[in-house]
Design a protein around this motif. Sequence first.
Motif, PDB file in Angstrom:
ATOM      1  N   SER A 169       0.840  -1.208   0.000  1.00  9.92           N
ATOM      2  CA  SER A 169       0.000   0.000   0.000  1.00  9.92           C
ATOM      3  C   SER A 169       0.870   1.251   0.000  1.00  9.92           C
ATOM      4  O   SER A 169       2.101   1.179   0.054  1.00  9.92           O
ATOM      5  CB  SER A 169      -0.908   0.009   1.243  1.00  9.92           C
TER       6      SER A 169
ATOM      7  N   ILE B 112       3.090   4.523  -0.123  1.00  6.82           N
ATOM      8  CA  ILE B 112       4.276   4.987  -0.848  1.00  6.82           C
ATOM      9  C   ILE B 112       4.987   3.806  -1.523  1.00  6.82           C
ATOM     10  O   ILE B 112       5.422   3.906  -2.672  1.00  6.82           O
ATOM     11  CB  ILE B 112       5.213   5.737   0.133  1.00  6.82           C
TER      12      ILE B 112
ATOM     13  N   TYR C  66       8.166   6.955  16.621  1.00  9.34           N
ATOM     14  CA  TYR C  66       8.270   7.223  15.181  1.00  9.34           C
ATOM     15  C   TYR C  66       9.404   8.222  14.932  1.00  9.34           C
ATOM     16  O   TYR C  66      10.282   7.999  14.085  1.00  9.34           O
ATOM     17  CB  TYR C  66       6.935   7.751  14.633  1.00  9.34           C
TER      18      TYR C  66
ATOM     19  N   ASN D  10      11.285   0.321   2.680  1.00  8.05           N
ATOM     20  CA  ASN D  10      10.207   1.294   2.875  1.00  8.05           C
ATOM     21  C   ASN D  10       9.213   0.891   3.964  1.00  8.05           C
ATOM     22  O   ASN D  10       8.459   1.726   4.458  1.00  8.05           O
ATOM     23  CB  ASN D  10       9.493   1.454   1.510  1.00  8.05           C
TER      24      ASN D  10
ATOM     25  N   THR E  95      13.104   4.675   3.010  1.00 11.17           N
ATOM     26  CA  THR E  95      12.105   5.709   3.302  1.00 11.17           C
ATOM     27  C   THR E  95      12.285   6.166   4.744  1.00 11.17           C
ATOM     28  O   THR E  95      11.944   5.457   5.692  1.00 11.17           O
ATOM     29  CB  THR E  95      10.665   5.196   3.083  1.00 11.17           C
ATOM     30  N   ALA E  96      12.874   7.344   4.899  1.00 12.64           N
ATOM     31  CA  ALA E  96      12.997   7.976   6.226  1.00 12.64           C
ATOM     32  C   ALA E  96      11.751   8.833   6.424  1.00 12.64           C
ATOM     33  O   ALA E  96      10.643   8.420   6.033  1.00 12.64           O
ATOM     34  CB  ALA E  96      14.292   8.793   6.267  1.00 12.64           C
TER      35      ALA E  96
ATOM     36  N   THR F 214      -1.743   8.221   3.290  1.00 11.10           N
ATOM     37  CA  THR F 214      -1.610   6.753   3.219  1.00 11.10           C
ATOM     38  C   THR F 214      -2.303   6.194   4.463  1.00 11.10           C
ATOM     39  O   THR F 214      -2.956   6.939   5.198  1.00 11.10           O
ATOM     40  CB  THR F 214      -0.113   6.325   3.276  1.00 11.10           C
TER      41      THR F 214
ATOM     42  N   ASP G 270       5.752  -7.565   1.606  1.00 13.14           N
ATOM     43  CA  ASP G 270       4.985  -6.909   2.667  1.00 13.14           C
ATOM     44  C   ASP G 270       4.620  -7.962   3.712  1.00 13.14           C
ATOM     45  O   ASP G 270       4.533  -9.163   3.403  1.00 13.14           O
ATOM     46  CB  ASP G 270       3.700  -6.280   2.110  1.00 13.14           C
ATOM     47  N   VAL G 271       4.381  -7.503   4.942  1.00 16.73           N
ATOM     48  CA  VAL G 271       3.928  -8.427   5.986  1.00 16.73           C
ATOM     49  C   VAL G 271       2.494  -8.872   5.726  1.00 16.73           C
ATOM     50  O   VAL G 271       2.073  -9.945   6.183  1.00 16.73           O
ATOM     51  CB  VAL G 271       4.062  -7.760   7.384  1.00 16.73           C
TER      52      VAL G 271
ATOM     53  N   CYS H 158       6.560 -11.106   3.679  1.00 20.16           N
ATOM     54  CA  CYS H 158       7.767 -11.102   4.514  1.00 20.16           C
ATOM     55  C   CYS H 158       7.611 -10.068   5.615  1.00 20.16           C
ATOM     56  O   CYS H 158       7.249  -8.919   5.356  1.00 20.16           O
ATOM     57  CB  CYS H 158       8.990 -10.748   3.658  1.00 20.16           C
ATOM     58  N   ASP H 159       7.888 -10.493   6.835  1.00 17.62           N
ATOM     59  CA  ASP H 159       7.891  -9.586   7.982  1.00 17.62           C
ATOM     60  C   ASP H 159       9.325  -9.112   8.187  1.00 17.62           C
ATOM     61  O   ASP H 159      10.204  -9.919   8.524  1.00 17.62           O
ATOM     62  CB  ASP H 159       7.375 -10.338   9.218  1.00 17.62           C
ATOM     63  N   VAL H 160       9.566  -7.823   7.995  1.00 16.80           N
ATOM     64  CA  VAL H 160      10.954  -7.337   8.061  1.00 16.80           C
ATOM     65  C   VAL H 160      11.548  -7.413   9.467  1.00 16.80           C
ATOM     66  O   VAL H 160      12.754  -7.251   9.628  1.00 16.80           O
ATOM     67  CB  VAL H 160      11.093  -5.900   7.510  1.00 16.80           C
TER      68      VAL H 160
ATOM     69  N   LYS I 149      12.899   7.179  13.048  1.00 10.96           N
ATOM     70  CA  LYS I 149      13.269   7.810  11.774  1.00 10.96           C
ATOM     71  C   LYS I 149      14.541   8.647  11.931  1.00 10.96           C
ATOM     72  O   LYS I 149      15.311   8.783  10.980  1.00 10.96           O
ATOM     73  CB  LYS I 149      12.110   8.651  11.234  1.00 10.96           C
TER      74      LYS I 149
ATOM     75  N   PRO J 202       9.944  11.885   3.171  1.00 12.97           N
ATOM     76  CA  PRO J 202       8.668  12.534   2.836  1.00 12.97           C
ATOM     77  C   PRO J 202       8.114  13.330   4.010  1.00 12.97           C
ATOM     78  O   PRO J 202       8.341  12.999   5.185  1.00 12.97           O
ATOM     79  CB  PRO J 202       7.735  11.352   2.509  1.00 12.97           C
ATOM     80  N   GLY J 203       7.373  14.366   3.673  1.00 11.47           N
ATOM     81  CA  GLY J 203       6.534  15.051   4.655  1.00 11.47           C
ATOM     82  C   GLY J 203       5.209  14.310   4.740  1.00 11.47           C
ATOM     83  O   GLY J 203       5.137  13.118   4.411  1.00 11.47           O
TER      84      GLY J 203
ATOM     85  N   VAL K 154       2.050  12.519   3.906  1.00 11.07           N
ATOM     86  CA  VAL K 154       1.512  11.916   2.681  1.00 11.07           C
ATOM     87  C   VAL K 154       0.255  11.129   3.042  1.00 11.07           C
ATOM     88  O   VAL K 154       0.230  10.440   4.076  1.00 11.07           O
ATOM     89  CB  VAL K 154       2.565  10.965   2.046  1.00 11.07           C
TER      90      VAL K 154
HETATM   91  N1  LIG Z   1       2.550   8.724   5.056  1.00 12.85           N
HETATM   92  C1  LIG Z   1       3.381   9.619   5.525  1.00 12.85           C
HETATM   93  O1  LIG Z   1       2.986  10.747   5.868  1.00 12.85           O
HETATM   94  C2  LIG Z   1       4.844   9.294   5.630  1.00 12.85           C
HETATM   95  C3  LIG Z   1       5.739  10.353   5.795  1.00 12.85           C
HETATM   96  C4  LIG Z   1       7.089  10.072   5.905  1.00 12.85           C
HETATM   97  C5  LIG Z   1       7.529   8.779   5.834  1.00 12.85           C
HETATM   98  N2  LIG Z   1       6.637   7.758   5.681  1.00 12.85           N
HETATM   99  C6  LIG Z   1       7.165   6.408   5.614  1.00 12.85           C
HETATM  100  O2  LIG Z   1       6.798   5.833   4.388  1.00 12.85           O
HETATM  101  C7  LIG Z   1       6.865   4.414   4.508  1.00 12.85           C
HETATM  102  C8  LIG Z   1       5.614   3.806   3.898  1.00 12.85           C
HETATM  103  O3  LIG Z   1       4.492   4.147   4.694  1.00 12.85           O
HETATM  104  P1  LIG Z   1       3.116   4.648   4.077  1.00 12.85           P
HETATM  105  O4  LIG Z   1       2.928   6.035   4.540  1.00 12.85           O
HETATM  106  O5  LIG Z   1       3.060   4.345   2.644  1.00 12.85           O
HETATM  107  O6  LIG Z   1       2.088   3.768   4.924  1.00 12.85           O
HETATM  108  P2  LIG Z   1       1.328   2.414   4.577  1.00 12.85           P
HETATM  109  O7  LIG Z   1       0.791   1.911   5.861  1.00 12.85           O
HETATM  110  O8  LIG Z   1       0.383   2.637   3.451  1.00 12.85           O
HETATM  111  O9  LIG Z   1       2.483   1.446   4.053  1.00 12.85           O
HETATM  112  C9  LIG Z   1       3.346   0.775   4.932  1.00 12.85           C
HETATM  113  C10 LIG Z   1       3.433  -0.675   4.485  1.00 12.85           C
HETATM  114  O10 LIG Z   1       4.416  -1.331   5.308  1.00 12.85           O
HETATM  115  C11 LIG Z   1       3.916  -2.618   5.608  1.00 12.85           C
HETATM  116  N3  LIG Z   1       4.527  -3.138   6.820  1.00 12.85           N
HETATM  117  C12 LIG Z   1       4.268  -2.795   8.105  1.00 12.85           C
HETATM  118  N4  LIG Z   1       4.967  -3.555   8.948  1.00 12.85           N
HETATM  119  C13 LIG Z   1       5.703  -4.392   8.186  1.00 12.85           C
HETATM  120  C14 LIG Z   1       6.612  -5.443   8.481  1.00 12.85           C
HETATM  121  N5  LIG Z   1       6.891  -5.773   9.745  1.00 12.85           N
HETATM  122  N6  LIG Z   1       7.188  -6.115   7.458  1.00 12.85           N
HETATM  123  C15 LIG Z   1       6.884  -5.805   6.161  1.00 12.85           C
HETATM  124  N7  LIG Z   1       6.000  -4.842   5.833  1.00 12.85           N
HETATM  125  C16 LIG Z   1       5.424  -4.141   6.830  1.00 12.85           C
HETATM  126  C17 LIG Z   1       2.417  -2.401   5.782  1.00 12.85           C
HETATM  127  O11 LIG Z   1       1.690  -3.620   5.689  1.00 12.85           O
HETATM  128  C18 LIG Z   1       2.118  -1.420   4.658  1.00 12.85           C
HETATM  129  O12 LIG Z   1       1.759  -2.084   3.463  1.00 12.85           O
HETATM  130  C19 LIG Z   1       7.035   4.119   5.994  1.00 12.85           C
HETATM  131  O13 LIG Z   1       8.398   3.834   6.270  1.00 12.85           O
HETATM  132  C20 LIG Z   1       6.643   5.428   6.638  1.00 12.85           C
HETATM  133  O14 LIG Z   1       7.243   5.593   7.885  1.00 12.85           O
HETATM  134  C21 LIG Z   1       5.298   7.994   5.573  1.00 12.85           C
END
Ligand SMILES: NC(=O)c1ccc[n+]([C@@H]2O[C@H](COP(=O)([O-])OP(=O)(O)OC[C@H]3O[C@@H](n4cnc5c(N)ncnc54)[C@H](O)[C@@H]3O)[C@@H](O)[C@H]2O)c1
Length: 288
Positions: free
Chosen positions: A18, A20, A173, A100, A157-158, A208, A39-40, A72-74, A177, A203-204, A206
């Motif tokens: 899902s 980013i 968080y 990411n 992805t920071a 999601t 993804d997990v 996969c669970d990271v 980060k 990213p700022g 976003v």
């Molecule tokens: N959305 C924002 O505002 C924002 C801003 C800055 C950074 N980020 C970073 O962007 C990255 C993506 O997040 P997003 O915003 O797209 O959210 P998101 O929840 O849509 O995507 C995160 C994905 O990571 C997966 N995930 C969670 N735990 C996991 C694990 N243990 N193993 C494998 N996969 C796992 C989730 O199932 C999900 O599909 C993250 O690192 C988040 O910290 C997001």
Amino acid sequence: MDTLRIDRRVVLVTGAASGIGHAIARACAVEGATVHLADVSDAVHEAAEKLAGAGGGIGSEVGSGSVASHVCDVTDPAAVRALVDDVVTASGRLDVAFLNAGVNGVPSPLQPGGAIDEIPFEAWRRVMDVNLDGLFHCLQHCARVMKRQRSGSIVVTASTAGLRAEPRVSYPYVASKSAVVGLVRQAALELARFGVRVNALAPGPVVTNIGGPGPRPEAAVAEWENSVPMRRWGRPDDVTGLALLLASDDSSWMTGGIHVVDGGASALTQVPSDALPAPIPTPDSGTD
Ligand SMILES: NC(=O)c1ccc[n+]([C@@H]2O[C@H](COP(=O)([O-])OP(=O)(O)OC[C@H]3O[C@@H](n4cnc5c(N)ncnc54)[C@H](O)[C@@H]3O)[C@@H](O)[C@H]2O)c1
């Protein structure tokens, strides 16, 4: 230069079900890369199927690339090792890793339960496990392969929440980060002589599952928007141009960088004052 040079590259994206990660996987598929989504959540299989129309076909070569999905669970080092080995077995190499996967889900210091003396240790650990330890496992195993190849680009992805204090985001968080930024710089330093580059996207806000207006009160949503000079939340696709650049040879002399994509938000020297809580009167001030 018509396209960024990423076609025919073997790409891994974690957290690709899902947000980013999925947008990045899609952009890579469109550019003709062979993309492994991990993804997990087993929603990753459906997410990969959605890319079939974007350039890759499940299990079948479409253009120069294809798409595969992996659960996969990271946080599990053995599972991460197996994931990276599976990618190399299936595709022969690993050129690009978008690390990411991330979580939050913990209240900010402004919300009930989010103050430093209130956060349960388990909540702290859950975020650190995925955002920091999970990244460590992924970095280790991607580096193992890329060092041997003497080539590769790792894009982590920071977050802008790792670049300064951010009262609207939880302690673990922000802390995770911030640590990610150090890990990226340190890995870039070590891996440069092996021809492996390591950069971060920051990213700022976003829209999601992690970010976005979601169930926030209206005032909080407006306040977030007002803290972005471009006056809107980012969309996952706003991040993909930078992601592709960092993955491709067009950034061949870039490593160790933390690259902000945030609608101008971090150009501000401080978060807007309406995001900061009011001072608490001292018990003897007589003002309560
Ligand atoms: N959305 C924002 O505002 C924002 C801003 C800055 C950074 N980020 C970073 O962007 C990255 C993506 O997040 P997003 O915003 O797209 O959210 P998101 O929840 O849509 O995507 C995160 C994905 O990571 C997966 N995930 C969670 N735990 C996991 C694990 N243990 N193993 C494998 N996969 C796992 C989730 O199932 C999900 O599909 C993250 O690192 C988040 O910290 C997001």
